[in-house]
Design a protein around this motif. Structure first.
Motif, PDB file in Angstrom:
ATOM      1  N   THR A   1       7.977 -55.112   6.884  1.00 16.37           N
ATOM      2  CA  THR A   1       8.755 -54.593   6.162  1.00 16.37           C
ATOM      3  C   THR A   1       7.729 -53.849   4.612  1.00 16.37           C
ATOM      4  O   THR A   1       9.259 -53.526   3.760  1.00 16.37           O
ATOM      5  CB  THR A   1       9.424 -55.893   5.266  1.00 16.37           C
ATOM      6  N   MET A   2       6.613 -53.839   4.787  1.00 17.72           N
ATOM      7  CA  MET A   2       6.118 -53.276   3.717  1.00 17.72           C
ATOM      8  C   MET A   2       5.926 -51.952   3.351  1.00 17.72           C
ATOM      9  O   MET A   2       5.658 -51.046   4.038  1.00 17.72           O
ATOM     10  CB  MET A   2       4.390 -53.606   4.185  1.00 17.72           C
ATOM     11  N   PRO A   3       6.349 -50.836   2.438  1.00 20.45           N
ATOM     12  CA  PRO A   3       6.819 -50.107   2.179  1.00 20.45           C
ATOM     13  C   PRO A   3       5.087 -49.407   1.902  1.00 20.45           C
ATOM     14  O   PRO A   3       4.449 -50.160   1.348  1.00 20.45           O
ATOM     15  CB  PRO A   3       7.965 -49.562   1.332  1.00 20.45           C
ATOM     16  N   LEU A   4       4.746 -47.988   1.605  1.00 18.42           N
ATOM     17  CA  LEU A   4       3.732 -47.478   0.666  1.00 18.42           C
ATOM     18  C   LEU A   4       4.511 -48.307  -0.911  1.00 18.42           C
ATOM     19  O   LEU A   4       5.229 -47.703  -1.044  1.00 18.42           O
ATOM     20  CB  LEU A   4       3.725 -46.484   0.575  1.00 18.42           C
ATOM     21  N   VAL A   5       3.286 -48.242  -1.645  1.00 16.60           N
ATOM     22  CA  VAL A   5       3.451 -48.876  -2.534  1.00 16.60           C
ATOM     23  C   VAL A   5       3.029 -47.611  -3.888  1.00 16.60           C
ATOM     24  O   VAL A   5       1.430 -47.436  -3.807  1.00 16.60           O
ATOM     25  CB  VAL A   5       2.524 -50.586  -3.093  1.00 16.60           C
ATOM     26  N   VAL A   6       3.279 -47.367  -4.942  1.00 14.91           N
ATOM     27  CA  VAL A   6       2.710 -46.988  -5.815  1.00 14.91           C
ATOM     28  C   VAL A   6       3.817 -47.862  -7.196  1.00 14.91           C
ATOM     29  O   VAL A   6       4.533 -48.277  -6.850  1.00 14.91           O
ATOM     30  CB  VAL A   6       3.593 -45.266  -6.358  1.00 14.91           C
ATOM     31  N   PHE A   7       2.059 -48.126  -7.529  1.00 17.07           N
ATOM     32  CA  PHE A   7       1.705 -49.422  -9.277  1.00 17.07           C
ATOM     33  C   PHE A   7       2.477 -48.640 -10.870  1.00 17.07           C
ATOM     34  O   PHE A   7       1.891 -47.308 -10.513  1.00 17.07           O
ATOM     35  CB  PHE A   7       1.431 -50.039  -9.121  1.00 17.07           C
ATOM     36  N   ALA A   8       3.228 -48.828 -11.767  1.00 21.31           N
ATOM     37  CA  ALA A   8       3.591 -48.579 -12.666  1.00 21.31           C
ATOM     38  C   ALA A   8       2.955 -49.389 -13.380  1.00 21.31           C
ATOM     39  O   ALA A   8       3.572 -51.199 -13.757  1.00 21.31           O
ATOM     40  CB  ALA A   8       4.914 -48.360 -12.761  1.00 21.31           C
ATOM     41  N   THR A   9       2.536 -48.758 -13.780  1.00 19.25           N
ATOM     42  CA  THR A   9       1.162 -49.568 -15.036  1.00 19.25           C
ATOM     43  C   THR A   9       0.618 -49.173 -16.678  1.00 19.25           C
ATOM     44  O   THR A   9       0.324 -48.285 -16.114  1.00 19.25           O
ATOM     45  CB  THR A   9       0.259 -50.521 -13.964  1.00 19.25           C
ATOM     46  N   ALA A  10       0.271 -50.690 -17.389  1.00 24.37           N
ATOM     47  CA  ALA A  10      -0.704 -50.575 -18.597  1.00 24.37           C
ATOM     48  C   ALA A  10      -1.700 -51.448 -17.986  1.00 24.37           C
ATOM     49  O   ALA A  10      -2.206 -52.098 -18.806  1.00 24.37           O
ATOM     50  CB  ALA A  10       0.506 -50.493 -19.901  1.00 24.37           C
ATOM     51  N   TYR A  11      -2.067 -51.377 -17.185  1.00 24.82           N
ATOM     52  CA  TYR A  11      -2.736 -52.290 -16.222  1.00 24.82           C
ATOM     53  C   TYR A  11      -4.415 -52.200 -16.697  1.00 24.82           C
ATOM     54  O   TYR A  11      -5.198 -51.113 -16.981  1.00 24.82           O
ATOM     55  CB  TYR A  11      -3.396 -52.793 -15.175  1.00 24.82           C
ATOM     56  N   GLU A  12      -5.516 -53.349 -16.933  1.00 22.11           N
ATOM     57  CA  GLU A  12      -7.218 -53.303 -17.796  1.00 22.11           C
ATOM     58  C   GLU A  12      -7.281 -52.265 -16.699  1.00 22.11           C
ATOM     59  O   GLU A  12      -6.736 -51.999 -15.519  1.00 22.11           O
ATOM     60  CB  GLU A  12      -7.553 -54.489 -17.652  1.00 22.11           C
ATOM     61  N   GLN A  13      -8.596 -51.609 -17.213  1.00 20.91           N
ATOM     62  CA  GLN A  13      -9.147 -50.317 -15.920  1.00 20.91           C
ATOM     63  C   GLN A  13      -9.446 -51.085 -15.278  1.00 20.91           C
ATOM     64  O   GLN A  13     -10.341 -50.453 -14.198  1.00 20.91           O
ATOM     65  CB  GLN A  13     -11.003 -49.898 -16.908  1.00 20.91           C
ATOM     66  N   TYR A  14     -10.431 -51.988 -14.729  1.00 24.08           N
ATOM     67  CA  TYR A  14     -10.955 -52.809 -13.849  1.00 24.08           C
ATOM     68  C   TYR A  14     -10.044 -52.899 -12.765  1.00 24.08           C
ATOM     69  O   TYR A  14     -10.339 -52.521 -11.604  1.00 24.08           O
ATOM     70  CB  TYR A  14     -11.605 -54.182 -13.955  1.00 24.08           C
ATOM     71  N   ALA A  15      -8.775 -53.455 -12.598  1.00 27.75           N
ATOM     72  CA  ALA A  15      -8.146 -53.087 -11.701  1.00 27.75           C
ATOM     73  C   ALA A  15      -7.192 -51.647 -11.498  1.00 27.75           C
ATOM     74  O   ALA A  15      -7.253 -51.345 -10.046  1.00 27.75           O
ATOM     75  CB  ALA A  15      -5.934 -53.766 -12.858  1.00 27.75           C
TER      76      ALA A  15
END
Length: 276
Positions: free
Chosen positions: A75-89
């Motif tokens: 059931t896994m679609p393509l994913v686009v994360f929306a983030t203000a995450y740390e640089q290493y991520a």
């Protein structure tokens, strides 16, 4: 032009509205659901089988990363994360070809992510296992950055001798995030594969373990754990409901929230379970 069935997920109503407005400007996007938390997102993905999932990472309860861990490969679609995450991520996402958009959301980055999704779907249509493999690889790299501590999820912290321990009582060792867990097999609900990793669902949490599904099966009690899909193992004791699906397939309800697809090749497992 292929129209991409898309689900968007964000716990902030204004952010959800803004993302929807930006995506609605694109002719190849059809938003089929808008979700405000991780549980809603999982249910919507299972029901609607989207091509693309825009997923906020930082959400209360289930984070965006947790949502990915709990989605079955099929059931896994393509994913686009929306983030203000740390640089290493972000470096981990780049390394595993996982798309992301930074908050505040930029039109150009959204258009780039959608274009890449359409290109990838045209190259490998229907290959959802690869979608999860990439994201789980990135998540594992992110979590390796955490400082390690130890949590013993067992009655004692003694070292287990796998040569002399009965397989039913053999604990599963998982180096997951900043902890090392020893899981009792009876506490494991289901396991899903993603390339060189497996997602182990137990005691309300999901742990990522670096091994293949084949290697995982060797560690497990075969009377309790059965393969129901090329990438999924379930603990029979946790099956609460069996729901017939199309073309000889089934869905298994594991607890209140997890809905696991059984492929036709493994339907005899379900029939045997029901007969007993």
């Amino acid at each position: 032009m292929t129209i991409l069935k898309t689900i968007i997920v964000d716990d902030e109503p204004l952010a959800l509205k803004l993302l929807a407005a930006k995506l609605n400007k694109l002719p190849n996007i059809e938003i089929v659901a808008q979700c405000s938390n991780g549980r809603e997102a999982i249910a919507a993905v299972i029901e609607l089988t989207p091509d693309l999932l825009f997923l906020d990472i930082q959400m209360p309860g289930l984070s965006g990363l947790d949502v990915v861990k709990q989605l079955q490969n099929d059931t896994m679609p393509l994913v686009v994360f929306a983030t203000a995450y740390e640089q290493y991520a972000l470096e981990a996402f780049d390394a595993y070809a996982v798309d992301y958009v930074l908050k505040p959301i930029d039109d150009e980055r959204i258009q780039r992510a959608v274009a890449r999704a359409q290109e990838r779907l045209s190259i490998r249509p229907g290959d959802r296992i690869e979608n999860k493999t990439e994201v789980i690889g990135a998540i594992a790299q992110i979590e390796q950055k955490q400082e390690k501590t130890i949590t013993w999820m067992a009655n004692d912290s003694s070292h287990q001798d796998t040569q002399h321990t009965d397989i039913k009582n053999r604990k599963i060792v998982i180096k997951d995030r900043d902890e090392i867990h020893l899981l009792k097999q009876k506490d494991i609900q289901w396991i899903d594969a993603a390339g060189d990793y497996v997602c182990v669902h137990a005691l309300g949490e999901t742990h990522v373990k670096r091994c293949t599904l084949k290697e995982m099966l060797i560690e497990l009690d075969e009377t309790l754990f059965k393969r129901v899909h090329r990438s999924t193992i379930v603990n029979l004791d946790f099956i609460d409901k069996v729901i017939p699906h199309t073309k000889g397939e089934f869905f298994l309800m594991i607890g209140e929230h997890d809905k696991i697809k059984v492929s036709r090749n493994y339907k005899e497992v379900v029939k045997t379970f029901l007969a007993n």
